[in-house]
Design an enzyme around this catalytic site. Sequence first.
Site, mmCIF file in Angstrom:
data_model
loop_
_atom_site.group_PDB
_atom_site.id
_atom_site.type_symbol
_atom_site.label_atom_id
_atom_site.label_comp_id
_atom_site.label_asym_id
_atom_site.label_seq_id
_atom_site.Cartn_x
_atom_site.Cartn_y
_atom_site.Cartn_z
ATOM 1 N N ASP A 220 0.863 -1.172 0.000
ATOM 2 C CA ASP A 220 0.000 0.000 0.000
ATOM 3 C C ASP A 220 0.904 1.228 0.000
ATOM 4 O OD1 ASP A 220 -1.740 2.066 0.393
ATOM 5 O OD2 ASP A 220 -2.664 1.255 2.199
ATOM 6 N N TYR B 132 -6.531 15.653 -7.865
ATOM 7 C CA TYR B 132 -5.667 14.910 -8.793
ATOM 8 C C TYR B 132 -4.720 15.855 -9.531
ATOM 9 C CZ TYR B 132 -4.342 12.007 -12.793
ATOM 10 O OH TYR B 132 -3.634 11.330 -13.768
ATOM 11 N N ASN C 123 4.402 4.777 -11.141
ATOM 12 C CA ASN C 123 3.173 4.850 -11.930
ATOM 13 C C ASN C 123 1.909 4.789 -11.081
ATOM 14 O OD1 ASN C 123 1.377 4.363 -14.415
ATOM 15 N ND2 ASN C 123 1.086 2.469 -13.237
ATOM 16 N N LYS D 235 -0.597 15.868 -9.337
ATOM 17 C CA LYS D 235 0.275 15.636 -10.485
ATOM 18 C C LYS D 235 1.195 16.831 -10.753
ATOM 19 C CE LYS D 235 -0.911 11.457 -11.422
ATOM 20 N NZ LYS D 235 0.052 10.343 -11.255
#
Length: 259
Positions: free
Chosen positions: A67, A163, A95, A167
């Site tokens: 995790d 998100y 990734n 990023k």
Amino acid sequence: MSAVGLLAGQVALVTGAGGGIGRGIALRFAAEGAAVALHCRTSDEGAQEVAARVRELGGEAVVLRADLAVEDECRRVVREAAEWGGGRLDALVNNAGVQPVQELAGMTVADWRAVVDTNVLSVFACTQAAAEIMREKEGGGGGSVTHVASIEAAHPASGHAHYCASKAAVVMHARSAALEYGPYGIRVNTVSPGLVDREGLAEAWPDGVRRFQQAAPVGRLGRAEDIGDACVFLASRLASWVSGHDLVVDGGVSARPTW
């Protein structure tokens, strides 16, 4: 196996390798000669299928579960990958990540942290752990780290605030890490994909797929192997003077005028 063998002799760890983009990256690494440690959190069956495919290609693979929202788990999976690789780790591809859709209004701190801890904490902790191993590599330090970011780091989308922010942080982490780890021969870059096709996407989001295809000069969605090719390049000797770079792989969508 590829006759080119751009990554021949390398030991690589790909996180989130149980399916989708991670699967494409892992298979391209294996095709270019790397021994690949495949991380997964819950998609063990998918990761085992990828490992079986790597072995069919004549390569070596192992599946490691962790995790990556937990710092100790990040460090453990990197350590286990290196132990499996005989004490070395030449390439890391960060990734693994999550991409829920949720409006800012009503988003809780817990919602925010669920995305940021997975997408950013994992990149920080896995990179730090991998760099420690790469610095001590026999025959001289060195290696490559590639984060999978997103074009949403620079082009926000509604419902993706957590998100997009995560990023953007990943892109800047890579540039900072490239600066600090460069003297040890460690290169750090990001790959920022556009919309990558997956099973069922066209049925689940037909309007979004249509709009992306129309906006992309290349005229199609991305494929997992497109992202894999970019990651192979950055991990290979062809990119030996490339560090701190964000390689956008989006079919040209980012070149589209906004007016």
